[in-house]
Design an enzyme around this catalytic site. Sequence first.
Site, PDB file in Angstrom:
ATOM      1  N   GLU A 199     -10.443  20.065  22.317  1.00 33.81           N
ATOM      2  CA  GLU A 199     -11.037  19.031  23.179  1.00 33.81           C
ATOM      3  C   GLU A 199     -10.274  17.714  23.013  1.00 33.81           C
ATOM      4  OE1 GLU A 199     -15.419  19.310  23.714  1.00 33.81           O
ATOM      5  OE2 GLU A 199     -15.310  20.858  22.164  1.00 33.81           O
ATOM      6  N   MET A 200     -10.768  16.774  22.213  1.00 32.58           N
ATOM      7  CA  MET A 200     -10.096  15.489  22.079  1.00 32.58           C
ATOM      8  C   MET A 200      -9.190  15.431  20.845  1.00 32.58           C
ATOM      9  SD  MET A 200     -13.392  13.256  23.336  1.00 32.58           S
ATOM     10  CE  MET A 200     -12.640  11.639  23.491  1.00 32.58           C
TER      11      MET A 200
END
Length: 362
Positions: free
Chosen positions: A164-165
């Site tokens: 994700e991030m």
Amino acid sequence: MVRIMVVSSQYYQIYFKGGYIMKFVVSIAVCVLGLSSLVASDGLIEKVKKSGLEAIPTEKVALMKLIDDKKDPITKEKVELGKKLYFDPRMSRSGIISCNTCHNLALGGADGIPAAIGHGWTENPHNLNSPTVYNSVFFKAQFWDGRSPHLADQAQGPVQAGPEMAAPPALVEERINSIPEYVAEFKKVYGNDVKVDFEKITSTISVFEKTLVTPSRFDKYLSGDEKALTKDEKEGLNTFIDKGCTTCHNGIALGGTMQPFQVASQYKFTNVGDFKGDANGMVKTPTLRNITETAPYFHNGQIWTLNEAVKEMGSVQLGIEINDADSAKIVTFLKSLKGDKPQIIYPQLPESTEKTPKPTFN
């Protein structure tokens, strides 16, 4: 034509124009009622409430009792800071992914694709779909497997997750603390002694997320405005309840609780991705609010139309076949759950400094 049919010692159904439209309990005596009484909206409202559906409160005080936390109260300044962090791509390792990337507030709080795309253009390894962030404050559990109990805890997950991030807490802390304007704003919101750490940063994001509540015409109807829904929408609502949909889609969010999945039969796309729920096979029920904006549907995003989703749920969860006519009625009701979104003005973010860690992409 109206007639009353006895179907048990207690329950009666009303037959009108070729279909059963209402059932009620008789506790003392049976009375022949006028047609207007039988189909009165307030009777359906009572049925809705008994089925476990709840309205978003219309009064601010009542709403705040549901969404606020006395230990971390919602304030205008805190919400504004949380909004900046929500939209800030520097919360990610690459500097190009923000919370809004997967939970786009202009796209119903989701991203409109089957599986979330994250760091390094990586597709979610479990083929999991991004759920909407709107009304997530009402969810009893966060994530598809329910592993987080509330938004403040949930906000920490995507920031750190590799697909994700991909930003470790230390990197996030260094980035935010390297920006004087952010540090000053944290002190203004929390006091001069505030420690701007990863937990404080992500919990501030969650305060903004708590305000993303979307009351709809359904809530007006449930609060007593009988004209808020059309005749067809009321019929769809009644069908929604009678088919058993409120078994899982209930409460204020019309979802957001952990429920067993594939109760009656196997979901036809169960092999897309390896997600099987939590340790007990339970899956968080998605909210039906703003459902017209959040396709594709199901945890792995494999169904693109509401009609197909309704029919699949009938088979998988209820063990029934929902025909085209009834599916269309239910979808008509679901459209009334599209709510009024809070106005979001894209924030101007504070500028980086020479000390701000540079983006990395591996």
